[in-house]
Design a protein around this motif. Structure first.
Motif, PDB file in Angstrom:
ATOM      1  N   LEU A  78      -3.010  -3.104  14.151  1.00 22.44           N
ATOM      2  CA  LEU A  78      -3.911  -2.560  13.136  1.00 22.44           C
ATOM      3  C   LEU A  78      -3.123  -2.143  11.897  1.00 22.44           C
ATOM      4  O   LEU A  78      -3.594  -2.328  10.767  1.00 22.44           O
ATOM      5  CB  LEU A  78      -4.715  -1.390  13.702  1.00 22.44           C
ATOM      6  CG  LEU A  78      -5.580  -1.737  14.925  1.00 22.44           C
ATOM      7  CD1 LEU A  78      -6.354  -0.517  15.405  1.00 22.44           C
ATOM      8  CD2 LEU A  78      -6.510  -2.899  14.645  1.00 22.44           C
ATOM      9  N   GLN A  79      -1.920  -1.610  12.101  1.00 21.43           N
ATOM     10  CA  GLN A  79      -1.070  -1.279  10.954  1.00 21.43           C
ATOM     11  C   GLN A  79      -0.709  -2.550  10.182  1.00 21.43           C
ATOM     12  O   GLN A  79      -0.773  -2.572   8.954  1.00 21.43           O
ATOM     13  CB  GLN A  79       0.203  -0.564  11.413  1.00 21.43           C
ATOM     14  CG  GLN A  79       1.188  -0.257  10.293  1.00 21.43           C
ATOM     15  CD  GLN A  79       0.655   0.711   9.249  1.00 21.43           C
ATOM     16  OE1 GLN A  79      -0.056   1.646   9.566  1.00 21.43           O
ATOM     17  NE2 GLN A  79       0.994   0.479   7.989  1.00 21.43           N
ATOM     18  N   TYR A  82      -3.664  -3.630   8.248  1.00 26.24           N
ATOM     19  CA  TYR A  82      -3.862  -2.754   7.094  1.00 26.24           C
ATOM     20  C   TYR A  82      -2.925  -3.154   5.956  1.00 26.24           C
ATOM     21  O   TYR A  82      -3.340  -3.207   4.793  1.00 26.24           O
ATOM     22  CB  TYR A  82      -3.637  -1.291   7.496  1.00 26.24           C
ATOM     23  CG  TYR A  82      -3.727  -0.345   6.325  1.00 26.24           C
ATOM     24  CD1 TYR A  82      -4.940  -0.131   5.677  1.00 26.24           C
ATOM     25  CD2 TYR A  82      -2.598   0.316   5.866  1.00 26.24           C
ATOM     26  CE1 TYR A  82      -5.021   0.727   4.590  1.00 26.24           C
ATOM     27  CE2 TYR A  82      -2.673   1.173   4.786  1.00 26.24           C
ATOM     28  CZ  TYR A  82      -3.896   1.376   4.155  1.00 26.24           C
ATOM     29  OH  TYR A  82      -3.976   2.220   3.077  1.00 26.24           O
ATOM     30  N   GLU A  83      -1.690  -3.442   6.284  1.00 25.11           N
ATOM     31  CA  GLU A  83      -0.730  -3.851   5.257  1.00 25.11           C
ATOM     32  C   GLU A  83      -1.130  -5.172   4.602  1.00 25.11           C
ATOM     33  O   GLU A  83      -0.929  -5.360   3.408  1.00 25.11           O
ATOM     34  CB  GLU A  83       0.670  -3.952   5.872  1.00 25.11           C
ATOM     35  CG  GLU A  83       1.237  -2.595   6.237  1.00 25.11           C
ATOM     36  CD  GLU A  83       2.484  -2.652   7.106  1.00 25.11           C
ATOM     37  OE1 GLU A  83       3.001  -3.768   7.370  1.00 25.11           O
ATOM     38  OE2 GLU A  83       2.950  -1.578   7.527  1.00 25.11           O
ATOM     39  N   TYR A  85      -4.448  -6.639   4.730  1.00 27.06           N
ATOM     40  CA  TYR A  85      -5.833  -6.700   4.253  1.00 27.06           C
ATOM     41  C   TYR A  85      -6.341  -5.416   3.604  1.00 27.06           C
ATOM     42  O   TYR A  85      -7.485  -5.358   3.161  1.00 27.06           O
ATOM     43  CB  TYR A  85      -6.770  -7.055   5.416  1.00 27.06           C
ATOM     44  CG  TYR A  85      -6.490  -8.393   6.026  1.00 27.06           C
ATOM     45  CD1 TYR A  85      -6.928  -9.559   5.421  1.00 27.06           C
ATOM     46  CD2 TYR A  85      -5.775  -8.505   7.216  1.00 27.06           C
ATOM     47  CE1 TYR A  85      -6.671 -10.801   5.979  1.00 27.06           C
ATOM     48  CE2 TYR A  85      -5.512  -9.739   7.784  1.00 27.06           C
ATOM     49  CZ  TYR A  85      -5.960 -10.881   7.164  1.00 27.06           C
ATOM     50  OH  TYR A  85      -5.704 -12.103   7.727  1.00 27.06           O
ATOM     51  N   GLY A  86      -5.523  -4.392   3.558  1.00 29.74           N
ATOM     52  CA  GLY A  86      -5.957  -3.086   3.064  1.00 29.74           C
ATOM     53  C   GLY A  86      -6.491  -3.072   1.644  1.00 29.74           C
ATOM     54  O   GLY A  86      -7.243  -2.169   1.281  1.00 29.74           O
ATOM     55  N   PHE A  91     -10.472   0.357   5.610  1.00 28.39           N
ATOM     56  CA  PHE A  91     -10.096   0.746   6.967  1.00 28.39           C
ATOM     57  C   PHE A  91     -10.566   2.173   7.215  1.00 28.39           C
ATOM     58  O   PHE A  91     -10.247   3.072   6.436  1.00 28.39           O
ATOM     59  CB  PHE A  91      -8.579   0.669   7.151  1.00 28.39           C
ATOM     60  CG  PHE A  91      -8.080  -0.707   7.460  1.00 28.39           C
ATOM     61  CD1 PHE A  91      -7.561  -1.012   8.710  1.00 28.39           C
ATOM     62  CD2 PHE A  91      -8.143  -1.712   6.503  1.00 28.39           C
ATOM     63  CE1 PHE A  91      -7.106  -2.291   8.998  1.00 28.39           C
ATOM     64  CE2 PHE A  91      -7.691  -2.990   6.776  1.00 28.39           C
ATOM     65  CZ  PHE A  91      -7.167  -3.283   8.030  1.00 28.39           C
ATOM     66  N   MET A  93     -10.265   4.544  10.280  1.00 33.01           N
ATOM     67  CA  MET A  93      -9.711   4.833  11.598  1.00 33.01           C
ATOM     68  C   MET A  93     -10.218   6.222  12.002  1.00 33.01           C
ATOM     69  O   MET A  93      -9.795   7.226  11.432  1.00 33.01           O
ATOM     70  CB  MET A  93      -8.189   4.796  11.548  1.00 33.01           C
ATOM     71  CG  MET A  93      -7.611   3.491  10.998  1.00 33.01           C
ATOM     72  SD  MET A  93      -7.907   2.074  12.055  1.00 33.01           S
ATOM     73  CE  MET A  93      -6.839   2.480  13.426  1.00 33.01           C
ATOM     74  N   TYR A 114       2.458   5.313  10.928  1.00 34.59           N
ATOM     75  CA  TYR A 114       1.244   4.587  10.546  1.00 34.59           C
ATOM     76  C   TYR A 114       0.750   5.105   9.204  1.00 34.59           C
ATOM     77  O   TYR A 114       0.748   6.319   8.953  1.00 34.59           O
ATOM     78  CB  TYR A 114       0.162   4.734  11.615  1.00 34.59           C
ATOM     79  CG  TYR A 114       0.539   4.027  12.903  1.00 34.59           C
ATOM     80  CD1 TYR A 114       0.997   2.711  12.879  1.00 34.59           C
ATOM     81  CD2 TYR A 114       0.452   4.668  14.120  1.00 34.59           C
ATOM     82  CE1 TYR A 114       1.344   2.055  14.051  1.00 34.59           C
ATOM     83  CE2 TYR A 114       0.793   4.020  15.294  1.00 34.59           C
ATOM     84  CZ  TYR A 114       1.243   2.718  15.254  1.00 34.59           C
ATOM     85  OH  TYR A 114       1.593   2.065  16.410  1.00 34.59           O
ATOM     86  N   PHE A 116      -2.276   3.731   7.678  1.00 36.84           N
ATOM     87  CA  PHE A 116      -3.701   3.505   7.453  1.00 36.84           C
ATOM     88  C   PHE A 116      -4.421   4.849   7.368  1.00 36.84           C
ATOM     89  O   PHE A 116      -3.969   5.847   7.914  1.00 36.84           O
ATOM     90  CB  PHE A 116      -4.315   2.612   8.529  1.00 36.84           C
ATOM     91  CG  PHE A 116      -3.879   2.930   9.939  1.00 36.84           C
ATOM     92  CD1 PHE A 116      -4.210   4.133  10.547  1.00 36.84           C
ATOM     93  CD2 PHE A 116      -3.119   2.022  10.661  1.00 36.84           C
ATOM     94  CE1 PHE A 116      -3.809   4.425  11.841  1.00 36.84           C
ATOM     95  CE2 PHE A 116      -2.715   2.303  11.955  1.00 36.84           C
ATOM     96  CZ  PHE A 116      -3.065   3.507  12.543  1.00 36.84           C
TER      97      PHE A 116
END
Length: 171
Positions: A78-79, A82-83, A85-86, A91, A93, A114, A116
């Protein structure tokens, strides 16, 4: 013959109507418009109005807690997402704090570095109930039009995260 054509026309109408209805009806299920909510940032950075974003941008919602081994297993993926597609995907969470502590959640995030954004459900778990989350982790992938295209319960592999992110981030 006329009766058969009429019956076929009615069937097509109802199927088309039902398909349209699901995209407009709000329900925390695949194929339906995602429910909106507001939620507070873990870092005290204010309140996020997810309802205002639904239908504007793709959204990824993940329910997790720091004690949860499957949650911990998917967090690196997920990280990474995020990098990548952020900029295109919001996001969200969510730590509902059902059996977690603020200190443990913050320590886990800091230890693993993390970045995000993390949000806390209110004390009565209203967002978790709204999305009918019964296990951790549970994730929702919401496309640009506001429709939930996937609900995933349990830890996701890197491939699953990437496949589902591509579906919402790049139409």
């Amino acid at each position: 013959m006329l009766a058969l054509l009429l019956l076929l026309g009615v069937a097509i109408y109802w199927n088309t109507r039902e398909g349209t209805k699901t995209a407009r009806e709000v329900r925390a299920e695949e194929g339906y418009r995602a429910p909106g909510f507001t939620i507070e940032a873990l870092d005290g950075g204010g309140v996020l109005d997810v309802g205002a974003l639904i239908g504007q941008k793709p959204i990824f919602i993940n329910f997790w807690e720091s004690w949860c081994p499957p949650c911990r297993a998917e967090m690196p993926y997920l990280q990474k997402a995020y990098e990548e597609y952020g900029q295109d995907v919001v996001f969200v969470m969510v730590n509902p704090m059902t059996s977690d502590t603020l200190a443990n959640a913050k320590a886990f995030l800091a230890e693993e570095r993390y970045t995000f954004p993390v949000y806390l459900d209110d004390k009565d778990g209203s967002v978790m109930r709204l999305y009918r989350v019964g296990a951790f982790p549970t994730s929702f992938f919401i496309d640009r039009s506001g429709v939930i295209i996937a609900r995933h319960m349990g830890a996701m592999s890197e491939e699953v995260v990437e496949t589902l992110m591509k579906k919402i981030a790049r139409p």
